[in-house]
Design a protein around this motif. Structure first.
Motif, mmCIF file in Angstrom:
data_model
loop_
_atom_site.group_PDB
_atom_site.id
_atom_site.type_symbol
_atom_site.label_atom_id
_atom_site.label_comp_id
_atom_site.label_asym_id
_atom_site.label_seq_id
_atom_site.Cartn_x
_atom_site.Cartn_y
_atom_site.Cartn_z
ATOM 1 N N ILE A 5 -9.114 39.325 23.127
ATOM 2 C CA ILE A 5 -9.031 38.132 22.273
ATOM 3 C C ILE A 5 -10.346 38.071 21.501
ATOM 4 C CG2 ILE A 5 -8.688 35.627 22.238
ATOM 5 C CD1 ILE A 5 -7.894 35.982 25.278
ATOM 6 N N THR A 7 -12.883 35.904 18.826
ATOM 7 C CA THR A 7 -13.114 34.671 18.082
ATOM 8 C C THR A 7 -13.299 35.107 16.633
ATOM 9 O OG1 THR A 7 -15.296 34.895 19.051
ATOM 10 C CG2 THR A 7 -14.095 32.901 19.591
ATOM 11 N N VAL A 62 -14.207 38.097 25.344
ATOM 12 C CA VAL A 62 -14.992 37.642 24.181
ATOM 13 C C VAL A 62 -16.478 37.850 24.435
ATOM 14 C CG1 VAL A 62 -15.638 35.629 22.797
ATOM 15 C CG2 VAL A 62 -13.253 35.946 23.508
ATOM 16 N N TYR A 67 -21.169 40.854 22.376
ATOM 17 C CA TYR A 67 -21.261 39.455 21.934
ATOM 18 C C TYR A 67 -22.700 39.146 21.506
ATOM 19 C CZ TYR A 67 -20.902 34.417 21.730
ATOM 20 O OH TYR A 67 -20.930 33.117 21.282
ATOM 21 N N SER A 232 -12.837 28.138 21.851
ATOM 22 C CA SER A 232 -11.676 28.771 21.204
ATOM 23 C C SER A 232 -11.287 30.063 21.884
ATOM 24 C CB SER A 232 -12.025 29.096 19.743
ATOM 25 O OG SER A 232 -12.515 27.968 19.098
ATOM 26 N N SER A 233 -11.835 30.275 23.084
ATOM 27 C CA SER A 233 -11.613 31.605 23.654
ATOM 28 C C SER A 233 -10.955 31.603 25.018
ATOM 29 C CB SER A 233 -12.957 32.342 23.739
ATOM 30 O OG SER A 233 -13.855 31.606 24.514
ATOM 31 N N ASN A 234 -10.629 30.409 25.566
ATOM 32 C CA ASN A 234 -10.138 30.437 26.950
ATOM 33 C C ASN A 234 -8.616 30.412 27.080
ATOM 34 O OD1 ASN A 234 -9.439 27.776 26.589
ATOM 35 N ND2 ASN A 234 -10.961 26.928 27.998
ATOM 36 N N LYS A 358 -10.489 25.632 15.849
ATOM 37 C CA LYS A 358 -11.697 26.364 16.229
ATOM 38 C C LYS A 358 -12.782 25.380 16.639
ATOM 39 C CE LYS A 358 -10.337 30.484 15.550
ATOM 40 N NZ LYS A 358 -10.139 31.273 16.759
ATOM 41 N N GLU A 361 -18.091 26.727 21.455
ATOM 42 C CA GLU A 361 -17.966 27.108 22.862
ATOM 43 C C GLU A 361 -18.840 26.196 23.728
ATOM 44 O OE1 GLU A 361 -15.792 29.226 24.017
ATOM 45 O OE2 GLU A 361 -15.145 29.881 22.033
#
Ligand code: SAM
Length: 367
Positions: A5, A7, A62, A67, A232-234, A358, A361
């Motif tokens: 996934i 972002t 992510v 990152y 926006s990543s979970n 969005k 985090e």
């Protein structure tokens, strides 16, 4: 094959440059937003890095080796954080929570705590300084933190089941080491330690009762948190949420509970006491019973942006004002204006649709 996934937009870049009002009254400690909510709590993310990869917060898909964490030069210094805290305290903040990321990864955090411990609230009292940590470094640090002036500790622990916990933190971290951290904090003199357990359906809901049983009578307070659509990543879905009412039902079936009132207005957790007098638990029900109407919390990101809601899409760049050499009076005026204009009520209007927006985090703005 595993799905990665990504972002697509880096929400950290979405920023608003605060306006410095031409005239602003001196901070009175009674700053209010558009819904009459005071400013009482400030959560400060001291680092956006963490040594865990909790699947619901910083999933490996992510937060991998590529990152881009904030470069060191972007982080607020301890002097910056202390200066900002002083300005927020003048506006009414009484409680500071140091968080992240994993706050104990920030080098010499105890020095920052010493600096904050001498600050005063708007009415001359010491600030209530708390820390939320995954507990992994607490055994080493608990005494230092206590000596520096830290008042309260919250430790996150999602399961006592070894396999479940290791899978959730996704770095194979053992339960026993977190329990040693909690014991070290207790030994260092912290009382009423809180234990945060995020409950996700089909992942660790089977471990709720065991968690309650383990800490019942210990003096520590377990707080069961509904899985939230932060960031926006979970991959949040409503179906993964275990409503707090269900958690109370599960625990009450074995260990009878009685609901008790909150300690103060704006308390995040609903309190339930064991009927036999052996302690209490807390329920944090941001999804099923939104508490926006009493939310007095602001968040300061690792790089100095002010967020007025955990579910914000952009922040107000206070660091930019500092770097431009603005005075305390000017920055306090800007903070006052931002809070006066605050309208946030995300949890009251949450839908599957809003959950897809969005958002920044949690590790960056502070959990
Ligand atoms: N690293 C520290 C820790 O683990 O406690 C502090 C930061 S962490 C973001 C703060 C708290 O937020 C933890 O208790 C964590 O479990 C909780 N949290 C993170 N993501 C969450 C989510 N999606 N829903 C509910 N709680 C969450």
């Amino acid at each position: 094959m595993t799905t990665k996934i990504m972002t697509i937009v880096d929400q950290r870049a979405a920023k608003l440059i605060p306006i410095i009002p031409l005239y602003s009254p001196a901070p009175s400690g009674l700053l209010q937003d558009t819904r009459g909510r005071l400013l009482r709590d400030l959560r400060i993310s001291v680092t956006d890095r963490c040594n865990f990869r909790c699947t619901y917060c910083m999933p490996k898909s992510v937060f991998d080796k590529d990152y881009q964490y904030l470069p060191k030069a972007e982080l607020l210094s301890f002097d910056d954080i202390t200066r900002m805290t002083q300005l927020f305290a003048a506006h009414g903040v009484e409680k500071i929570r140091l968080t992240g990321g994993e706050p104990l990864l920030r080098k010499n955090l105890e020095v920052l705590i010493e600096m904050l411990a001498v600050l005063k609230t708007h009415d001359g009292k010491p600030l209530d300084i708390a820390l939320t940590t995954n507990g992994s470094l607490l055994s080493k640090k608990a005494h230092l933190l206590k000596a520096a002036g830290l008042k309260r500790v919250t430790v996150s622990l999602d399961s006592l089941n070894e396999a479940t916990f290791r899978a959730m933190n996704d770095v194979d971290f053992p339960v026993a080491d977190v329990l040693s951290g909690i014991a070290a904090a207790h030994e260092a003199g912290f009382s009423s330690i809180k234990i945060n357990m995020v409950v996700k359906k089909g992942v660790n809901d089977q471990d709720v009762v065991a968690m309650a049983r383990h800490f019942k009578g210990s003096g520590h307070i377990v707080r069961f948190i509904e899985f939230m659509d932060v960031g926006s990543s979970n991959g949040w879905r409503m179906n993964d949420v275990v409503p707090s009412a269900e958690i109370v039902r599960m625990i009450n079936a074995e260990m009878p509970l009685i609901e008790v009132g909150s300690n103060y207005s704006g308390e995040v957790a609903q309190r339930w006491a064991y009927a036999d007098g052996s302690g209490e638990i807390g329920l944090i029900s941001s999804v099923t019973q939104a508490f926006c109407s009493t939310c007095t919390r602001a968040r300061l990101s690792t790089d100095g942006k002010l967020y007025t809601c955990l579910f914000s899409q952009s922040g107000h760049d206070l660091r930019a004002l500092m770097r431009l050499g603005k005075s305390d009076k000017e920055i306090a005026g800007a903070i006052g204006l931002i809070w006066n204009q605050r309208e946030d009520q995300y949890s009251e209007i949450r839908t599957e649709e809003t959950a897809r927006k969005k958002k920044v985090e949690m590790s960056y703005i502070g959990g």
